[in-house]
Design a protein around this motif. Structure first.
Motif, mmCIF file in Angstrom:
data_model
loop_
_atom_site.group_PDB
_atom_site.id
_atom_site.type_symbol
_atom_site.label_atom_id
_atom_site.label_comp_id
_atom_site.label_asym_id
_atom_site.label_seq_id
_atom_site.Cartn_x
_atom_site.Cartn_y
_atom_site.Cartn_z
ATOM 1 N N THR A 1 -4.975 -11.404 -8.015
ATOM 2 C CA THR A 1 -4.637 -9.904 -7.554
ATOM 3 C C THR A 1 -5.711 -9.091 -7.719
ATOM 4 N N ILE A 2 -5.930 -8.272 -6.232
ATOM 5 C CA ILE A 2 -7.086 -7.098 -6.380
ATOM 6 C C ILE A 2 -6.411 -5.933 -5.736
ATOM 7 N N SER A 3 -6.765 -4.884 -6.712
ATOM 8 C CA SER A 3 -6.402 -3.429 -6.500
ATOM 9 C C SER A 3 -7.316 -2.662 -5.823
ATOM 10 N N PHE A 4 -7.139 -1.850 -5.096
ATOM 11 C CA PHE A 4 -8.272 -0.920 -4.539
ATOM 12 C C PHE A 4 -7.486 0.558 -4.353
ATOM 13 N N ASP A 5 -8.019 1.663 -4.513
ATOM 14 C CA ASP A 5 -7.803 2.860 -4.357
ATOM 15 C C ASP A 5 -9.004 3.663 -3.879
ATOM 16 N N ALA A 6 -8.575 4.725 -3.063
ATOM 17 C CA ALA A 6 -9.770 5.636 -2.457
ATOM 18 C C ALA A 6 -9.061 7.030 -2.238
ATOM 19 N N ALA A 7 -9.860 8.056 -2.786
ATOM 20 C CA ALA A 7 -9.186 9.373 -2.697
ATOM 21 C C ALA A 7 -9.067 9.622 -1.109
ATOM 22 N N ALA B 1 0.739 -0.918 0.021
ATOM 23 C CA ALA B 1 -0.023 -0.106 0.128
ATOM 24 C C ALA B 1 0.786 1.276 0.193
ATOM 25 N N GLN B 2 0.484 2.181 -0.785
ATOM 26 C CA GLN B 2 0.998 3.622 -0.708
ATOM 27 C C GLN B 2 -0.141 4.624 -0.383
ATOM 28 N N TRP B 3 0.258 5.832 0.002
ATOM 29 C CA TRP B 3 -0.787 6.956 0.198
ATOM 30 C C TRP B 3 -0.082 8.113 0.394
ATOM 31 N N ALA B 4 -0.913 9.312 -0.062
ATOM 32 C CA ALA B 4 -0.033 10.607 -0.108
ATOM 33 C C ALA B 4 0.078 10.907 1.346
ATOM 34 N N ASP C 1 -8.731 4.910 24.559
ATOM 35 C CA ASP C 1 -10.071 5.131 24.652
ATOM 36 C C ASP C 1 -10.430 5.379 23.411
ATOM 37 N N ARG C 2 -9.867 6.345 22.438
ATOM 38 C CA ARG C 2 -10.540 6.407 20.883
ATOM 39 C C ARG C 2 -9.402 6.767 20.081
ATOM 40 N N SER C 3 -9.672 6.609 18.943
ATOM 41 C CA SER C 3 -8.615 6.927 17.817
ATOM 42 C C SER C 3 -9.271 7.361 16.641
ATOM 43 N N SER C 4 -8.698 8.157 15.848
ATOM 44 C CA SER C 4 -9.209 8.698 14.451
ATOM 45 C C SER C 4 -8.217 8.601 13.672
ATOM 46 N N THR C 5 -8.156 8.005 12.369
ATOM 47 C CA THR C 5 -7.300 8.051 11.100
ATOM 48 C C THR C 5 -7.812 8.550 9.643
ATOM 49 N N VAL C 6 -7.065 9.354 9.346
ATOM 50 C CA VAL C 6 -7.686 10.088 8.004
ATOM 51 C C VAL C 6 -6.564 9.634 6.879
ATOM 52 N N ILE C 7 -6.663 9.012 5.776
ATOM 53 C CA ILE C 7 -5.761 8.648 4.920
ATOM 54 C C ILE C 7 -6.059 9.355 3.467
ATOM 55 N N GLU C 8 -5.433 10.022 2.786
ATOM 56 C CA GLU C 8 -5.650 10.540 1.477
ATOM 57 C C GLU C 8 -4.675 9.820 0.512
ATOM 58 N N GLY C 9 -5.473 9.564 -0.427
ATOM 59 C CA GLY C 9 -4.663 9.074 -1.923
ATOM 60 C C GLY C 9 -4.323 7.781 -1.398
ATOM 61 N N LEU C 10 -4.970 6.813 -0.974
ATOM 62 C CA LEU C 10 -4.655 5.350 -0.637
ATOM 63 C C LEU C 10 -4.838 4.469 -1.933
#
Length: 338
Positions: free
Chosen positions: A168-174, A130-133, A147-156
């Motif tokens: 082989t399976i490829s996935f991407d999300a903005a 995996a790569q991301w911006a 207690d809690r966590s939040s994660t934001v990924i751009e350009g996955l």
């Protein structure tokens, strides 16, 4: 003589006070420094738990070229690379550079960034890269762990390859967001992806771009957030409050209902499935899976008849130990165990 004696006594008293004050300051500095490095070490442990939420023998996480920064007013941890090994389940992973920090006055509130690439390998032949911006996360700790966590990924962008099947399976999300929190003994989760694409090698490349939101609760599984729950999802139960998949042009699918996993990891549940624009959804499925086109046609006609000819339908989706059916009699297939 008397005056001289009193003068010497005063100077001696002042000198003692000076050295006592200096010693007190040095003691405070020493205690503060010790506390700072203890907090920095705790920061490392907490962040590694967030990346690899396991708390048992055989699982380890390591920071390469570890460096603590920010003294005295900020606690910072920097690593050039992260490596995780789970010898129990045969999983190893590596990630890029890590940067994390917390304020001295709020050491339980931690923010961190993780660079790509990521490589995950399992003993059953699955490899994920995996790569991301940009990946940013924050978490809040308490005595019971995270207690809690939040994660934001751009350009996955991610690719999964199975050496056993050759698939082989490829996935991407903005844009991807993952939010977890302890709710008493339960774990609440909210996940969203925007403009996501999925492609399977040697399959028709016609999966539509979609946006999806998932909102769920896992009963008694608050410890999954930091690995203090060692049983995983096997034997777990929960509530799928809402899953919404939107592929545009009004084609929206919504799923809600209770679910559970048995000890072998098979899913069971009774869900309410609502589909808007049933006809276009059916066309998309037939293009993606031409081998089941006749089944899709039959299911579409039946569902439309149940809805009085409407393109918006609401049906029960029943899953019994991985076997999925619509309303209990239209087979959809088998869901593999987790």
């Amino acid at each position: 003589m008397a005056a001289s004696s009193r003068s010497g006594s005063g100077e001696s008293s002042s000198s003692k006070k000076f050295w006592l004050l200096g010693g007190g300051i040095l003691l405070v500095i020493a205690l503060y420094t010790g506390g700072w490095f203890y907090a920095a070490s705790a920061l490392k442990t907490t962040v590694l738990k967030a990346i690899a939420p396991r708390d048992q023998a055989g699982v380890s996480g390591e920071c390469s070229d570890i460096e603590f920064r920010g003294y005295p007013f900020r606690i910072g941890l920097f690593c050039s690379k992260i490596d995780v090994d789970d010898n129990v389940n045969g999983v190893s992973a590596s990630f890029g550079a890590l940067r994390s920090a917390a304020q001295v006055y709020a050491p339980g509130h931690i923010v961190w960034e993780l660079d790509s690439p990521a490589e995950i390998r399992t003993s059953n032949g699955l490899s994920i890269s995996a790569q991301w911006a940009n990946l940013q996360s924050s978490l809040v700790t308490r005595l019971q762990g995270i207690d809690r966590s939040s994660t934001v990924i751009e350009g996955l962008k991610a690719t999964a390859v199975s050496s056993f099947t050759g698939q082989t399976i490829s996935f991407d999300a903005a844009h991807t967001e993952i939010h977890l929190r302890q709710n008493g003994a339960d774990l609440d989760g909210a996940i969203s992806v925007q403009d996501a694409n999925t492609a399977i090698k040697d399959w028709p490349q016609i999966f539509p771009k979609l946006s999806a939101n998932i909102d769920l609760t896992l009963a008694g599984k608050a410890g999954l957030i930091d690995g203090s729950d060692r049983n995983g999802l096997n034997g777990a139960a929960g509530e799928l409050r809402r899953v919404v998949a939107d592929i545009g042009d009004g084609k929206v699918m919504t799923l809600t209902g209770p679910f559970s996993f048995d000890e072998q990891g098979f899913l069971s549940g009774k869900f309410k499935l609502e589909i808007e624009q049933l006809g276009p959804w059916g066309d998309s499925l037939k293009q993606a899976f031409p081998d089941i086109a006749s089944t899709v046609n039959t299911a579409t006609k039946l569902l439309k008849s149940l809805a009085g000819g409407s393109n918006k339908v609401s049906v029960d989706l029943v899953v019994d130990r991985g076997h999925a059916t619509v309303s209990g009699f239209i087979p959809l297939g088998r869901i593999p165990p987790i």
